[in-house]
Scaffold this motif. Structure first.
Motif, short mmCIF file in Angstrom:
data_model
loop_
_atom_site.label_atom_id
_atom_site.label_comp_id
_atom_site.label_asym_id
_atom_site.label_seq_id
_atom_site.Cartn_x
_atom_site.Cartn_y
_atom_site.Cartn_z
N GLY A 180 0.79 -6.93 -9.26
CA GLY A 180 1.47 -7.44 -10.44
C GLY A 180 2.20 -8.72 -10.13
N GLY A 181 2.82 -8.79 -8.94
CA GLY A 181 3.50 -10.01 -8.52
C GLY A 181 2.56 -11.18 -8.36
N ILE A 182 1.35 -10.91 -7.84
CA ILE A 182 0.36 -11.96 -7.67
C ILE A 182 -0.11 -12.48 -9.03
CG2 ILE A 182 -2.00 -12.45 -6.87
CD1 ILE A 182 -1.46 -10.54 -4.54
N ALA A 183 -0.30 -11.56 -9.97
CA ALA A 183 -0.88 -11.94 -11.27
C ALA A 183 0.14 -12.54 -12.22
CB ALA A 183 -1.53 -10.72 -11.91
N ALA A 184 1.40 -12.15 -12.12
CA ALA A 184 2.41 -12.57 -13.10
C ALA A 184 3.07 -13.88 -12.70
CB ALA A 184 3.46 -11.47 -13.26
N ASP A 185 3.62 -14.56 -13.69
CA ASP A 185 4.42 -15.76 -13.45
C ASP A 185 5.86 -15.33 -13.24
OD1 ASP A 185 5.76 -18.15 -13.40
OD2 ASP A 185 5.14 -18.83 -15.39
N ALA A 186 6.34 -15.45 -12.02
CA ALA A 186 7.70 -14.98 -11.69
C ALA A 186 8.77 -15.71 -12.47
CB ALA A 186 7.95 -15.13 -10.19
N ASN A 187 8.45 -16.89 -13.00
CA ASN A 187 9.44 -17.67 -13.76
C ASN A 187 9.51 -17.28 -15.23
OD1 ASN A 187 10.42 -19.90 -11.82
ND2 ASN A 187 8.20 -19.96 -11.58
N ALA A 188 8.58 -16.39 -15.65
CA ALA A 188 8.46 -16.10 -17.07
C ALA A 188 9.26 -14.88 -17.51
CB ALA A 188 6.99 -15.91 -17.44
N GLY A 189 9.94 -14.22 -16.61
CA GLY A 189 10.68 -13.03 -16.98
C GLY A 189 9.78 -11.81 -16.96
N GLY A 190 10.24 -10.71 -17.56
CA GLY A 190 9.49 -9.47 -17.52
C GLY A 190 9.83 -8.67 -16.28
N VAL A 191 8.85 -7.93 -15.78
CA VAL A 191 9.06 -7.09 -14.62
C VAL A 191 9.21 -7.95 -13.37
CG1 VAL A 191 8.07 -5.28 -13.17
CG2 VAL A 191 7.74 -5.22 -15.66
N ALA A 192 10.23 -7.66 -12.57
CA ALA A 192 10.47 -8.41 -11.32
C ALA A 192 9.65 -7.77 -10.21
CB ALA A 192 11.95 -8.42 -10.98
N TYR A 193 8.33 -8.00 -10.26
CA TYR A 193 7.42 -7.33 -9.32
C TYR A 193 7.78 -7.61 -7.86
CZ TYR A 193 4.28 -6.30 -13.23
OH TYR A 193 3.73 -5.82 -14.40
N TRP A 194 8.12 -8.87 -7.54
CA TRP A 194 8.38 -9.20 -6.15
C TRP A 194 9.69 -8.58 -5.66
CZ3 TRP A 194 4.44 -9.96 -3.52
CH2 TRP A 194 3.37 -10.74 -3.97
N ALA A 195 10.64 -8.38 -6.56
CA ALA A 195 11.86 -7.66 -6.18
C ALA A 195 11.52 -6.23 -5.80
CB ALA A 195 12.87 -7.70 -7.32
#
Length: 247
Positions: A180-195
């Motif tokens: 999910g972290g790889i696929a999502a834009d960490a700057n866009a909000g939503g789930v903090a996958y990398w956290a």
């Protein structure tokens, strides 16, 4: 599909786990009324949630801790507290009360820093105990990979409880966060996958001293990856049944 309990009883009362759950709930109830006023809620989160851009510039470091006790809604806090309830007591049993508290806070701070690294310029506020609880899950995987976890699967109007080893449930959960972290834009909000993924890894690393003190690989071999005590036993189903009255 989500876990509801484990079969891994703890040997002492998990006072810190209980206290963390109570504190999270009390804090959430203290500001839940702000959800009716988005502007006030955003101002509140701006002061107490993680804003990666602020952390990057050396400001708001205290939010690495305060954000752990904030949540974005009822389902957010309910899910987090359920996971803490299931997995927290066993790590507290292994680490001791104060040791577990220090571990929990360190895992949460580590998860927050990983999130900041994933989106250093983001001004989207991040809240939740998920990173710290992910650390608890990482530690649990290291110490009790074959502990039994009861999962409830919901199929539209039917549901069933079944049991799987902890390593399967936790590996699937970690994979969801990582990809999910790889696929999502960490700057866009939503789930903090990398956290979540970062907290999981930090928690596993922080649990290494306990694992090694237990004997490391020999601890796994001796217990065949199971907890070193008998499993808790539950009824096959806790769903109540109603007998038909005889006429």
């Amino acid at each position: 599909m989500f876990p509801i309990r484990d079969h891994n009883p703890s040997g002492r009362t998990p006072y810190v786990t209980y206290a963390l759950i109570v504190i999270n709930v009390v804090v959430f109830l203290s500001y839940v009324g702000l959800f009716e006023n988005p502007r006030a809620l955003n101002a509140f989160f701006f002061d107490w949630a993680i804003l990666p851009a602020r952390i990057t510039h050396g400001d708001g470091l205290e939010t690495l801790v305060t954000s752990m006790f904030l949540h974005g809604g009822w389902m957010h806090i309910a899910g987090n507290m359920l996971f803490l309830w299931i997995f927290g007591d066993n790590l507290e049993d292994e680490m001791g009360h104060l040791g577990f508290l220090a571990f929990y806070l360190a895992a949460g701070i580590g998860a927050g820093l990983v999130h900041v690294l994933s989106a250093p310029g983001s001004l989207v506020p991040t809240v939740g105990a998920s990173g710290a609880i992910a650390g608890v899950m990482g530690g649990y995987l290291l110490l009790f990979p074959k502990a039994k976890i009861d999962i409830i699967a919901i199929f539209i109007i039917f549901f069933k409880i079944f049991t799987i080893p902890a390593w399967i449930m936790l590996a699937i959960w970690f994979a969801i966060q990582f990809f999910g972290g790889i696929a999502a834009d960490a700057n866009a909000g939503g789930v903090a996958y990398w956290a979540h993924a970062g907290g999981f890894v930090v928690g596993a690393i922080l649990t290494l001293p306990v694992f090694l003190r237990r004997g490391g690989k020999s601890y796994w071999d001796e217990n065949e990856f199971h907890p070193p005590h008998p499993d808790a036993v539950y009824d096959p189903s806790d769903i109540p049944t109603i007998r038909r009255r005889r006429r």
